[in-house]
Design a protein around this motif. Structure first.
Motif: not given
Length: 133
Positions: A1-22
């Motif tokens: 298993x290789x962790x690509x990245x982790x996005x901390x979810x604190x505000x609505x922009x973090x949802x966008x960042x997590x989607x983009x990473x995915x």
């Protein structure tokens, strides 16, 4: 298993960042546009749930291998109020936010594997995996 990245979810922009990473990880693994959309929709729902119900948490994405198959695992974790009745939230149409109620049952349908572990007062951890066809 290789962790690509982790996005901390604190505000609505973090949802966008997590989607983009995915989407980027899915594209990198060779998923087609339909499966990329499924993955980003699932991530969006999980990240939105963290933001709405727990206030904050993380969405991590790992590239995974099993039996010669490649895939990606989404790990959504929070230390929020937890889910009292997992069976109820897994019913289609159930909503506490006034949304469409696609929520967690929708995530389960979009992904190939889905596991939820939640303890009231301690938080929730959801694992969702999509395999390359």
């Amino acid at each position: 298993m290789e962790v690509q990245s982790c996005v901390k979810i604190i505000n609505e922009w973090d949802i966008v960042a997590a989607r983009q990473l995915g989407r980027n990880v899915a594209k990198d693994l060779g998923f087609g546009t339909v499966d990329q959309a499924r993955v980003t929709t699932a991530i969006s729902e999980l990240a939105r749930n963290i933001y709405l119900y727990a206030g904050q948490g993380t969405v991590a994405i790992e590239k995974v291998q099993r039996n010669g198959k490649a895939g990606m695992k989404i790990i959504a974790v929070d230390e929020g109020p937890g889910i009292k009745d997992i069976r109820k939230v897994m019913e289609d149409g159930y909503t506490t936010s006034g949304g469409l109620g696609a929520g967690l049952p929708g995530v389960k349908r979009l992904m190939d594997e889905f596991d939820i572990d939640s303890t009231p007062g301690k938080g929730t951890k959801i694992l969702a995996t999509k395999w390359l066809r």
